[in-house]
Design a protein around this motif. Structure first.
Motif, PDB file in Angstrom:
ATOM      1  N   ALA A   1      44.434  63.708  69.181  1.00 29.25           N
ATOM      2  CA  ALA A   1      45.203  62.634  68.537  1.00 29.25           C
ATOM      3  C   ALA A   1      46.695  62.958  68.512  1.00 29.25           C
ATOM      4  CB  ALA A   1      44.689  62.415  67.119  1.00 29.25           C
ATOM      5  N   ASN A   2      47.011  64.234  68.338  1.00 27.42           N
ATOM      6  CA  ASN A   2      48.428  64.626  68.262  1.00 27.42           C
ATOM      7  C   ASN A   2      48.559  66.116  68.591  1.00 27.42           C
ATOM      8  OD1 ASN A   2      51.083  65.241  67.635  1.00 27.42           O
ATOM      9  ND2 ASN A   2      51.137  63.957  65.793  1.00 27.42           N
ATOM     10  N   PRO A   3      48.929  66.457  69.828  1.00 24.17           N
ATOM     11  CA  PRO A   3      49.035  67.867  70.247  1.00 24.17           C
ATOM     12  C   PRO A   3      50.101  68.648  69.489  1.00 24.17           C
ATOM     13  CG  PRO A   3      48.988  66.386  72.146  1.00 24.17           C
ATOM     14  CD  PRO A   3      49.179  65.531  70.934  1.00 24.17           C
ATOM     15  N   ALA A   4      50.965  67.947  68.764  1.00 24.08           N
ATOM     16  CA  ALA A   4      52.046  68.630  68.049  1.00 24.08           C
ATOM     17  C   ALA A   4      51.558  69.309  66.768  1.00 24.08           C
ATOM     18  CB  ALA A   4      53.158  67.638  67.701  1.00 24.08           C
ATOM     19  N   HIS A   5      50.367  68.943  66.299  1.00 25.31           N
ATOM     20  CA  HIS A   5      49.842  69.551  65.083  1.00 25.31           C
ATOM     21  C   HIS A   5      49.386  70.982  65.340  1.00 25.31           C
ATOM     22  CE1 HIS A   5      50.323  65.885  62.983  1.00 25.31           C
ATOM     23  NE2 HIS A   5      49.220  65.257  63.410  1.00 25.31           N
ATOM     24  N   THR A   6      49.382  71.776  64.287  1.00 24.77           N
ATOM     25  CA  THR A   6      48.922  73.167  64.347  1.00 24.77           C
ATOM     26  C   THR A   6      47.636  73.305  63.548  1.00 24.77           C
ATOM     27  OG1 THR A   6      51.181  74.019  64.540  1.00 24.77           O
ATOM     28  CG2 THR A   6      49.473  75.569  63.805  1.00 24.77           C
ATOM     29  N   CYS A   7      46.623  73.917  64.135  1.00 21.84           N
ATOM     30  CA  CYS A   7      45.338  74.095  63.453  1.00 21.84           C
ATOM     31  C   CYS A   7      45.031  75.586  63.289  1.00 21.84           C
ATOM     32  CB  CYS A   7      44.208  73.453  64.250  1.00 21.84           C
ATOM     33  SG  CYS A   7      44.347  71.650  64.419  1.00 21.84           S
ATOM     34  N   VAL A   8      44.565  75.933  62.116  1.00 20.32           N
ATOM     35  CA  VAL A   8      44.096  77.293  61.838  1.00 20.32           C
ATOM     36  C   VAL A   8      42.643  77.178  61.401  1.00 20.32           C
ATOM     37  CG1 VAL A   8      44.453  79.419  60.543  1.00 20.32           C
ATOM     38  CG2 VAL A   8      46.402  77.932  61.063  1.00 20.32           C
ATOM     39  N   LYS A   9      41.747  77.885  62.117  1.00 26.66           N
ATOM     40  CA  LYS A   9      40.310  77.699  61.894  1.00 26.66           C
ATOM     41  C   LYS A   9      39.690  78.868  61.129  1.00 26.66           C
ATOM     42  CE  LYS A   9      39.831  77.304  66.302  1.00 26.66           C
ATOM     43  NZ  LYS A   9      39.235  77.193  67.660  1.00 26.66           N
ATOM     44  N   TYR A  10      38.836  78.494  60.163  1.00 28.00           N
ATOM     45  CA  TYR A  10      38.077  79.473  59.394  1.00 28.00           C
ATOM     46  C   TYR A  10      36.619  79.023  59.328  1.00 28.00           C
ATOM     47  CZ  TYR A  10      42.335  81.746  57.688  1.00 28.00           C
ATOM     48  OH  TYR A  10      43.532  82.440  57.603  1.00 28.00           O
ATOM     49  N   PRO A  11      35.779  79.506  60.251  1.00 27.49           N
ATOM     50  CA  PRO A  11      34.340  79.202  60.130  1.00 27.49           C
ATOM     51  C   PRO A  11      33.828  79.718  58.790  1.00 27.49           C
ATOM     52  CG  PRO A  11      34.867  80.145  62.273  1.00 27.49           C
ATOM     53  CD  PRO A  11      36.090  80.320  61.427  1.00 27.49           C
ATOM     54  N   MET A  12      32.993  78.916  58.119  1.00 28.58           N
ATOM     55  CA  MET A  12      32.573  79.241  56.754  1.00 28.58           C
ATOM     56  C   MET A  12      31.057  79.305  56.627  1.00 28.58           C
ATOM     57  SD  MET A  12      35.548  79.523  55.358  1.00 28.58           S
ATOM     58  CE  MET A  12      35.161  79.630  53.617  1.00 28.58           C
TER      59      MET A  12
ATOM     60  N   GLU B   1      30.139  65.395  69.447  1.00 30.18           N
ATOM     61  CA  GLU B   1      31.120  64.411  69.917  1.00 30.18           C
ATOM     62  C   GLU B   1      31.519  63.445  68.809  1.00 30.18           C
ATOM     63  OE1 GLU B   1      28.915  60.963  72.285  1.00 30.18           O
ATOM     64  OE2 GLU B   1      28.195  62.942  72.938  1.00 30.18           O
ATOM     65  N   LYS B   2      30.565  63.141  67.904  1.00 27.98           N
ATOM     66  CA  LYS B   2      30.885  62.258  66.779  1.00 27.98           C
ATOM     67  C   LYS B   2      31.868  62.927  65.820  1.00 27.98           C
ATOM     68  CE  LYS B   2      28.092  58.765  67.759  1.00 27.98           C
ATOM     69  NZ  LYS B   2      28.626  57.427  68.115  1.00 27.98           N
ATOM     70  N   LEU B   3      31.694  64.237  65.600  1.00 30.51           N
ATOM     71  CA  LEU B   3      32.602  64.962  64.711  1.00 30.51           C
ATOM     72  C   LEU B   3      34.008  65.009  65.297  1.00 30.51           C
ATOM     73  CD1 LEU B   3      33.046  66.682  62.184  1.00 30.51           C
ATOM     74  CD2 LEU B   3      32.317  68.684  63.505  1.00 30.51           C
ATOM     75  N   GLU B   4      34.092  65.253  66.581  1.00 29.05           N
ATOM     76  CA  GLU B   4      35.399  65.272  67.239  1.00 29.05           C
ATOM     77  C   GLU B   4      36.070  63.901  67.167  1.00 29.05           C
ATOM     78  OE1 GLU B   4      37.187  66.088  71.733  1.00 29.05           O
ATOM     79  OE2 GLU B   4      35.389  67.179  71.068  1.00 29.05           O
ATOM     80  N   ALA B   5      35.284  62.846  67.376  1.00 30.59           N
ATOM     81  CA  ALA B   5      35.834  61.488  67.307  1.00 30.59           C
ATOM     82  C   ALA B   5      36.308  61.154  65.896  1.00 30.59           C
ATOM     83  CB  ALA B   5      34.776  60.479  67.766  1.00 30.59           C
ATOM     84  N   LEU B   6      35.566  61.614  64.894  1.00 25.42           N
ATOM     85  CA  LEU B   6      35.958  61.353  63.507  1.00 25.42           C
ATOM     86  C   LEU B   6      37.267  62.064  63.183  1.00 25.42           C
ATOM     87  CD1 LEU B   6      35.390  60.137  60.737  1.00 25.42           C
ATOM     88  CD2 LEU B   6      33.921  62.108  60.247  1.00 25.42           C
ATOM     89  N   ALA B   7      37.395  63.322  63.606  1.00 20.14           N
ATOM     90  CA  ALA B   7      38.634  64.069  63.380  1.00 20.14           C
ATOM     91  C   ALA B   7      39.810  63.378  64.063  1.00 20.14           C
ATOM     92  CB  ALA B   7      38.479  65.494  63.886  1.00 20.14           C
ATOM     93  N   TYR B   8      39.564  62.837  65.250  1.00 18.71           N
ATOM     94  CA  TYR B   8      40.601  62.089  65.978  1.00 18.71           C
ATOM     95  C   TYR B   8      41.061  60.880  65.164  1.00 18.71           C
ATOM     96  CZ  TYR B   8      42.592  59.035  69.603  1.00 18.71           C
ATOM     97  OH  TYR B   8      43.416  58.200  70.326  1.00 18.71           O
ATOM     98  N   SER B   9      40.102  60.112  64.684  1.00 16.20           N
ATOM     99  CA  SER B   9      40.440  58.892  63.947  1.00 16.20           C
ATOM    100  C   SER B   9      41.153  59.201  62.639  1.00 16.20           C
ATOM    101  CB  SER B   9      39.164  58.086  63.663  1.00 16.20           C
ATOM    102  OG  SER B   9      38.575  57.637  64.867  1.00 16.20           O
ATOM    103  N   ILE B  10      40.691  60.218  61.929  1.00 14.66           N
ATOM    104  CA  ILE B  10      41.332  60.603  60.666  1.00 14.66           C
ATOM    105  C   ILE B  10      42.777  61.040  60.914  1.00 14.66           C
ATOM    106  CG2 ILE B  10      41.335  62.327  58.822  1.00 14.66           C
ATOM    107  CD1 ILE B  10      39.219  60.254  58.403  1.00 14.66           C
ATOM    108  N   THR B  11      42.997  61.783  61.998  1.00 14.78           N
ATOM    109  CA  THR B  11      44.349  62.238  62.325  1.00 14.78           C
ATOM    110  C   THR B  11      45.258  61.061  62.638  1.00 14.78           C
ATOM    111  OG1 THR B  11      43.425  64.292  63.220  1.00 14.78           O
ATOM    112  CG2 THR B  11      45.697  63.748  63.824  1.00 14.78           C
ATOM    113  N   LYS B  12      44.736  60.086  63.408  1.00 15.17           N
ATOM    114  CA  LYS B  12      45.536  58.891  63.723  1.00 15.17           C
ATOM    115  C   LYS B  12      45.922  58.147  62.443  1.00 15.17           C
ATOM    116  CE  LYS B  12      45.971  58.642  68.246  1.00 15.17           C
ATOM    117  NZ  LYS B  12      47.328  58.624  68.889  1.00 15.17           N
ATOM    118  N   LEU B  13      44.984  58.057  61.517  1.00 11.08           N
ATOM    119  CA  LEU B  13      45.250  57.380  60.244  1.00 11.08           C
ATOM    120  C   LEU B  13      46.348  58.110  59.477  1.00 11.08           C
ATOM    121  CD1 LEU B  13      44.597  55.359  57.962  1.00 11.08           C
ATOM    122  CD2 LEU B  13      42.784  56.946  57.229  1.00 11.08           C
TER     123      LEU B  13
END
Length: 374
Positions: free
Chosen positions: A30-41, A356-368
């Protein structure tokens, strides 16, 4: 925007690492300019060892043990030469046996005892045991047997660990028992005691295959077993919060082995130092397979939100499904709780399409969010 992604696994669909990767992929698409830091839980349930493995800079080792029904299996746990982290679900897990083949009346925790002994043999000085997802209700009788305790009925016949044996114990022989000189931490979000209406049998028995009309008798047998343990080891397992976890394994570890309990999610967050990234992030995204009223009892999204609240950071939860009482989770301060299920589908379809549904949801939330920030 800096986003901290701290997701649990989506059982049967994605590991916590895979879920974090999919959420990151959706955000950056959705936006390559964002920075993500991942912590599997993880919260002490299935997958806890795998999540801790990277955190403690260890590796997954293999040990020979048995499942809940005595079948020889290989199980895996994390080990770094000093600290071992294991899940009871890796050898006696409820999901290891198809629902139609489960028989909790004969299931035993013996395999967990063998795993603990393997870690001690390797030289572990500290042991973390995640108690979630067990398929047994033997009061930890199997673990005691693995460490040399023998159980006999009134005819001096030796008993095998399991629910049926709980009521038959006339005496326990602990002459070969030696409490291990190792620090044990029980990673568990359950506070239920061993006995009573809020105990192991009544609260967790049904999901393991115990019928409602059996629960009164089994709880009574568990009380008889508790009395024998108290007579032999001079500890009352029922007094401990969490003694009802994993069908009574919590009681044995806390009472007889003198372990200490800590919520799995808080233990992991202390170890992975996630707070340092939350302090200067703009958004926290968490997730789990299903969000419902149980999420409030120490599950990953609840723990993540509690930490984020300390720094005034907004939290969004992305779940595979929203169950009964999910609205209660908003009381934690979350600003959004969303499901990946965007249309009617079967459970198997939901699992297959979950990533794929989770990735699509993250995309839509980011666009919002990006749209609202303009």
């Amino acid at each position: 925007m800096k986003v901290v992604i701290a997701s649990d696994s989506y059982k049967g669909c994605m590991t916590s690492s895979q879920a974090c990767d999919r959420i990151e992929a959706g955000i950056l698409h959705a936006n390559p300019a964002h920075t993500c830091v991942k912590y599997p839980m993880a919260d002490g349930g299935e997958g806890t060892a795998a999540v801790f493995c990277d955190v403690i800079h260890g590796k997954m080792v293999t040990c020979q043990t048995v499942d809940a029904y005595g079948k020889s299996i290989h199980a895996h746990y994390a080990y770094n030469g000093s600290i071992a982290v294991m899940d009871v679900a890796s050898c006696i897990g409820l999901n290891m046996t198809p629902k139609e083949k489960r028989n909790p009346m004969v299931a035993s925790s013996y395999g967990v005892g063998l795993m603990i002994k393997d870690a001690i043999h390797r030289g572990a000085k500290k042991l973390v045991i995640g108690l979630g997802g067990s398929g047994t209700n033997d009061g930890g009788m199997g673990i005691l047997r693995a460490f040399g305790v023998k159980f006999y009925d009134k005819k001096r016949k030796e008993l095998e660990p399991g629910i049926y044996s709980l009521k038959k114990i006339a005496f326990m022989d602990k002459r070969q028992f030696k409490k291990p000189s190792i620090e044990i931490i029980v990673a568990c979000d359950v506070k239920n005691h061993l006995l009573g209406p809020e105990g192991a049998t009544y609260i967790f028995g049904a999901q393991k295959g115990i019928f409602t009309n059996q629960m009164k008798d089994i709880d009574h047998w568990m009380a008889l077993y508790r009395d024998k343990v108290q007579q032999t080891f001079h500890v009352d397992m029922d007094v401990y919060e969490g003694s009802g976890a994993a069908g009574g394994i919590g009681g044995v570890l806390l009472g007889v082995f003198h372990a200490r309990q800590q919520a799995g999610i808080s233990l992991l967050m202390e170890t992975n130092h996630m707070a340092k990234d939350i302090q200067d992030c703009d958004l926290v995204i968490t997730g789990e397979g299903q969000t419902d009223a149980q999420t409030m009892y120490g599950k990953v999204p609840y723990g993540v939100c509690e930490l984020a609240n300390q720094y005034g950071k907004p939290v969004i939860c992305l779940s595979g499904a929203l169950g009964k009482g999910y609205q209660d989770v908003y009381q934690t301060g979350m600003i959004g709780i969303f499901s990946t299920a965007d249309r009617a589908m079967s459970f198997h379809q939901a699992l297959a399409q979950g990533p794929e549904k989770l990735e699509a949801l993250a995309y839509s939330i980011t666009k919002l969010i990006d749209g609202l920030r303009k």
